[in-house]
Scaffold this motif. Structure first.
Motif: not given
Length: 384
Positions: A209, A212, A255, A259
């Motif tokens: 994450l 990202t 995001l 996830s």
């Protein structure tokens, strides 16, 4: 003793899931004034004299006579208005016998106004959810119960905390990161427990994450994506939410979408490595990490295509329009809406590429460390 512990744990989890489910209506309650009530009702008759066709859509007001099916006003007949705006994705034209959702306005316990909202689908959605829960528990047993708990808890966290704070003007990116860290912790550690492979999956997810987020900020600026490509963005602003940072809300959506796949890959890699360690307790750290890399490569090989198919399925009709009009490839990829979806797919895929190797490295270290004091087999039996 271990079996009794698992039974008690299962009953406790089931009790929590049922409690959360029974209080679910409180989560989704939107009107707290006491004057507006949403109830189901059955259509007795309709009056279509004030509606007319506008192309493929229908415009005007449909008047429906409805008998209320629940609540204090059960059995009462009310006349409700169904506003039609020519939007085929939103409008619904009712027929006698349809079960619909009514919004009624009440004064002195008397219905003063009623509006038809939607077809009442809640009961069949409940049946579908129960089918999902039964199938999940039947196959996964205690793990299925844990997954069900994390599913309901995650839904509550998003609806009761995340979305209200976004609407109240909280900075979307810090809020999203904190919520995603908490969600990852709840989901992964609920399912896998506070085990070494669970911790490895959690840390691998967080690392993915982080990558990202960095890529999202950099390439989102380069592609000049303002955030108004997501559904209902315009509606949100029209309702008066002018202070919202729609660009960062769009980034947060990227995001959030990535996830789930990140957690999936991290769990696949760490659990596979844990199984290898259980079967071969003498395996070295280097060999175990190499096995994790091999598993990660295979999972990533299909996951990127999975993301492409998932997003393409959501925009299938848009792609059909492009093909039917003979739109050039250059024009398609430069369209703001298409660029936003390409952005989602590629940013999410690159983030996933980072999750697998990082999880393999972390799991390799954790699963081969301190074997003398915490045997893997014992760790596995106590937590599954």
């Amino acid at each position: 003793m271990s079996r009794l512990k698992r039974i008690v744990e299962a009953l406790l989890l089931l009790g929590i899931v049922i409690l959360l489910f029974l209080t679910g209506q409180k989560w989704f309650e939107t009107d707290r004034s006491g004057n507006i009530h949403e109830l189901s009702g059955t259509v007795l008759s309709v009056d279509n004299s004030e509606i007319f066709q506008a192309g493929a859509g229908t415009v005007g007001n449909q008047t429906v006579l409805v008998i209320v099916n629940e609540g204090h006003w059960k059995g009462e007949q009310v006349t409700a208005v169904n506003h039609l705006n020519g939007q085929m994705d939103m409008d619904e034209l009712y027929q006698p016998g349809d079960t619909i959702l009514l919004a009624i306005q009440v004064k002195d316990q008397q219905i003063t106004h009623a509006k038809a909202i939607n077809t009442f689908r809640q009961n069949w959605e409940l049946v579908l959810f129960i089918l999902f829960a039964v199938a999940l528990i039947a196959y996964s047993r205690i793990i299925g119960l844990k997954a069900l708990f994390s599913f309901v808890a995650s839904l509550g966290l998003l609806w009761c905390y995340y979305i209200p704070n976004l609407l109240n003007g909280a900075d979307p990116l810090p809020l999203s990161l904190s919520v995603l860290v908490l969600l990852s912790m709840v989901i992964i550690l609920t399912v896998a427990g506070a085990t070494r492979h669970g911790i490895a999956a959690f840390l691998g997810t967080i690392s993915g994450l982080a990558v990202t987020l960095i890529l999202t900020l950099f390439f989102g600026d380069k592609l000049n994506l303002g955030g108004m490509t997501t559904p209902f963005s315009t509606t949100l602003l029209v309702q008066g939410n002018y202070g919202l940072n729609m660009q960062h809300i769009f980034y947060s959506a990227v995001l959030l979408g990535a996830s789930g796949a990140a957690m999936d890959i991290a769990m696949d890699v760490s659990v596979s490595m844990n199984e290898i360690k259980l079967k071969r307790p003498d395996i070295t750290m280097r060999e175990l990490i190499q096995s994790g890399f091999n598993v990660g490569r295979m999972v990533i090989g299909t996951m990127a295509t999975t993301l492409l198919l998932a997003y393409s399925g959501g925009y299938l009709t848009m792609l059909m329009v492009f093909v039917s009009q003979g739109t050039s490839f250059t024009r398609i990829v430069n369209m703001k809406l298409v660029a936003a979806e390409i952005f989602r797919i590629l940013i999410g895929s690159i983030g996933l590429l980072m999750v697998a190797p990082v999880t393999a490295l972390i799991a390799g270290v954790l699963l081969t460390a301190y074997v003398e004091t915490s045997p893997p087999a014992k760790d596995y039996l106590e937590t599954n």
